[in-house]
Design a protein around this motif. Structure first.
Motif, PDB file in Angstrom:
ATOM      1  N   SER A  49      53.536  39.748  42.113  1.00  0.00           N
ATOM      2  CA  SER A  49      53.272  38.970  40.905  1.00  0.00           C
ATOM      3  C   SER A  49      51.863  39.231  40.383  1.00  0.00           C
ATOM      4  N   VAL A  50      50.889  39.231  41.299  1.00  0.00           N
ATOM      5  CA  VAL A  50      49.502  39.461  40.896  1.00  0.00           C
ATOM      6  C   VAL A  50      49.312  40.887  40.381  1.00  0.00           C
ATOM      7  N   MET A  51      49.920  41.867  41.055  1.00  0.00           N
ATOM      8  CA  MET A  51      49.770  43.261  40.621  1.00  0.00           C
ATOM      9  C   MET A  51      50.422  43.499  39.263  1.00  0.00           C
ATOM     10  N   SER A  52      51.522  42.788  38.995  1.00  0.00           N
ATOM     11  CA  SER A  52      52.159  42.896  37.694  1.00  0.00           C
ATOM     12  C   SER A  52      51.233  42.390  36.598  1.00  0.00           C
ATOM     13  N   GLN A  53      50.573  41.256  36.870  1.00  0.00           N
ATOM     14  CA  GLN A  53      49.613  40.717  35.908  1.00  0.00           C
ATOM     15  C   GLN A  53      48.397  41.635  35.797  1.00  0.00           C
ATOM     16  N   MET A  54      47.969  42.181  36.922  1.00  0.00           N
ATOM     17  CA  MET A  54      46.838  43.099  36.941  1.00  0.00           C
ATOM     18  C   MET A  54      47.126  44.329  36.075  1.00  0.00           C
ATOM     19  N   GLU A  55      48.351  44.856  36.178  1.00  0.00           N
ATOM     20  CA  GLU A  55      48.742  46.027  35.391  1.00  0.00           C
ATOM     21  C   GLU A  55      48.632  45.732  33.898  1.00  0.00           C
ATOM     22  N   SER A  56      49.050  44.527  33.511  1.00  0.00           N
ATOM     23  CA  SER A  56      48.968  44.125  32.102  1.00  0.00           C
ATOM     24  C   SER A  56      47.518  44.057  31.650  1.00  0.00           C
ATOM     25  N   TRP A  57      46.659  43.453  32.484  1.00  0.00           N
ATOM     26  CA  TRP A  57      45.236  43.363  32.134  1.00  0.00           C
ATOM     27  C   TRP A  57      44.574  44.734  32.094  1.00  0.00           C
ATOM     28  N   LEU A  58      44.938  45.619  33.032  1.00  0.00           N
ATOM     29  CA  LEU A  58      44.365  46.958  33.051  1.00  0.00           C
ATOM     30  C   LEU A  58      44.752  47.736  31.797  1.00  0.00           C
ATOM     31  N   THR A  59      45.995  47.575  31.366  1.00  0.00           N
ATOM     32  CA  THR A  59      46.463  48.259  30.160  1.00  0.00           C
ATOM     33  C   THR A  59      45.646  47.848  28.947  1.00  0.00           C
ATOM     34  N   ASN A  60      45.209  46.587  28.919  1.00  0.00           N
ATOM     35  CA  ASN A  60      44.419  46.073  27.801  1.00  0.00           C
ATOM     36  C   ASN A  60      42.911  46.158  28.046  1.00  0.00           C
ATOM     37  N   ASP A  61      42.520  46.899  29.096  1.00  0.00           N
ATOM     38  CA  ASP A  61      41.108  47.076  29.437  1.00  0.00           C
ATOM     39  C   ASP A  61      40.399  45.745  29.696  1.00  0.00           C
ATOM     40  N   ASP A  62      41.102  44.794  30.303  1.00  0.00           N
ATOM     41  CA  ASP A  62      40.532  43.463  30.528  1.00  0.00           C
ATOM     42  C   ASP A  62      39.942  43.268  31.922  1.00  0.00           C
ATOM     43  N   VAL A  63      40.350  44.079  32.899  1.00  0.00           N
ATOM     44  CA  VAL A  63      39.893  43.880  34.278  1.00  0.00           C
ATOM     45  C   VAL A  63      38.506  44.469  34.488  1.00  0.00           C
ATOM     46  N   GLN A  64      37.610  43.684  35.069  1.00  0.00           N
ATOM     47  CA  GLN A  64      36.266  44.151  35.376  1.00  0.00           C
ATOM     48  C   GLN A  64      35.983  44.185  36.871  1.00  0.00           C
ATOM     49  N   ARG A  65      36.706  43.350  37.629  1.00  0.00           N
ATOM     50  CA  ARG A  65      36.416  43.288  39.066  1.00  0.00           C
ATOM     51  C   ARG A  65      37.537  42.586  39.812  1.00  0.00           C
ATOM     52  N   LEU A  66      37.850  43.104  40.999  1.00  0.00           N
ATOM     53  CA  LEU A  66      38.751  42.425  41.932  1.00  0.00           C
ATOM     54  C   LEU A  66      37.973  42.176  43.210  1.00  0.00           C
ATOM     55  N   VAL A  67      38.042  40.952  43.727  1.00  0.00           N
ATOM     56  CA  VAL A  67      37.361  40.615  44.972  1.00  0.00           C
ATOM     57  C   VAL A  67      38.357  39.999  45.944  1.00  0.00           C
ATOM     58  N   VAL A  68      38.390  40.544  47.164  1.00  0.00           N
ATOM     59  CA  VAL A  68      39.193  39.964  48.242  1.00  0.00           C
ATOM     60  C   VAL A  68      38.232  39.159  49.114  1.00  0.00           C
ATOM     61  N   VAL A  69      38.439  37.853  49.178  1.00  0.00           N
ATOM     62  CA  VAL A  69      37.553  36.966  49.924  1.00  0.00           C
ATOM     63  C   VAL A  69      38.225  36.529  51.221  1.00  0.00           C
ATOM     64  N   VAL A  70      37.527  36.704  52.333  1.00  0.00           N
ATOM     65  CA  VAL A  70      38.032  36.271  53.632  1.00  0.00           C
ATOM     66  C   VAL A  70      37.265  35.013  54.044  1.00  0.00           C
ATOM     67  N   THR A  71      37.996  33.939  54.316  1.00  0.00           N
ATOM     68  CA  THR A  71      37.392  32.646  54.608  1.00  0.00           C
ATOM     69  C   THR A  71      37.861  32.114  55.952  1.00  0.00           C
ATOM     70  N   GLY A  72      36.945  31.569  56.748  1.00  0.00           N
ATOM     71  CA  GLY A  72      37.298  30.973  58.030  1.00  0.00           C
ATOM     72  C   GLY A  72      38.008  29.650  57.820  1.00  0.00           C
ATOM     73  N   LEU A  73      39.164  29.468  58.450  1.00  0.00           N
ATOM     74  CA  LEU A  73      39.918  28.223  58.285  1.00  0.00           C
ATOM     75  C   LEU A  73      39.237  27.046  58.969  1.00  0.00           C
ATOM     76  N   ASP A  74      38.578  27.291  60.093  1.00  0.00           N
ATOM     77  CA  ASP A  74      37.909  26.207  60.818  1.00  0.00           C
ATOM     78  C   ASP A  74      36.579  25.825  60.173  1.00  0.00           C
ATOM     79  N   SER A  75      35.774  26.825  59.854  1.00  0.00           N
ATOM     80  CA  SER A  75      34.440  26.575  59.297  1.00  0.00           C
ATOM     81  C   SER A  75      34.449  26.363  57.794  1.00  0.00           C
ATOM     82  N   GLY A  76      35.460  26.923  57.123  1.00  0.00           N
ATOM     83  CA  GLY A  76      35.507  26.833  55.666  1.00  0.00           C
ATOM     84  C   GLY A  76      34.509  27.758  54.995  1.00  0.00           C
TER      85      GLY A  76
END
Length: 223
Positions: A49-76
């Motif tokens: 679902s996200v990649m489909s939306q990403m493809e649409s944004w890329l086609t319209n030159d709208d994407v500037q950055r993708l960030v994958v955030v890793v978060t600790g469940l215990d510490s937050g």
């Protein structure tokens, strides 16, 4: 090509950093490499679902950055930020402006949260106005292969994740981007006193993707 790379890169990060169990991944051949792809139905549906939306944004030159955030469940705490900056050749020589907007989409997995953020970038570079030379698919795949290899090798320098973790996806776009109504506000999830490692980049005829990972040093964690 860019959205396909993001899908592969996200899967590689989730596998290498142990966000999902290794038995929930299958081996596939891509970019001349053996890569790991999730078999988790919920995660596959979300990423598609996200990649489909990403493809649409890329086609319209709208994407500037993708960030994958890793978060600790215990510490937050935010432990890692995998950042992929997207530069687009502007035919008009200008950049799309606008104020910062943040959006989030939630997943169904009880151990994983999914966020998507978009933000206007005020920076500009004359290099975006230069015409890129045509490249073959093989040349692009060779560059992508180098990045995937670096993600795989990241376990040699990134601190061990000593707690269960979730991941978030943040997407920065121009103000002009059309945002699905079901997405909600998120935040950038920055890491204080972090270390940064620049990874390789790749270019297509229309985009350049620069990669880096920022992480929280192990000796600063509360063990």
């Amino acid at each position: 090509i860019v959205s396909e790379f993001f899908f592969t890169a996200i899967n590689s990060i989730l596998y290498q950093r142990g966000i999902y169990q290794p038995e929930t991944f299958k081996r596939e051949s891509k970019y001349g490499l053996t890569v790991l792809t999730t078999t988790d139905d919920g995660l596959l549906s979300y990423l598609s679902s996200v990649m489909s939306q990403m493809e649409s944004w890329l086609t319209n030159d709208d994407v500037q950055r993708l960030v994958v955030v890793v978060t600790g469940l215990d510490s937050g705490e935010t432990l890692e930020r995998w950042q992929f900056n997207v530069s687009v050749e502007e035919c008009s020589g200008g950049s799309k402006g606008g104020a910062e907007v943040s959006v989030m989409q939630s997943g169904n997995d009880e151990n994983v949260s999914y966020n998507v953020m978009k933000k206007n970038s005020s920076s500009s570079s004359s290099s975006t106005n230069k015409k890129r030379a045509s490249k073959t698919v093989r040349q692009v795949h060779d560059e992508i292969q180098a990045i995937i290899r670096q993600i795989t090798a990241s376990v040699t320098f990134l601190p061990l994740l000593n707690e269960p973790c979730s991941f978030d996806l943040l997407i920065y776009t121009s103000k002009a981007a059309v945002v699905p109504k079901k997405w909600e506000d998120s935040d950038p999830r920055y890491i204080m006193n972090s270390q940064e490692v620049k990874l390789r980049s790749f270019t297509t005829s229309f985009h350049q993707v620069d990669s880096m990972v920022t992480y929280k040093e192990a000796d600063e964690w509360e063990l």
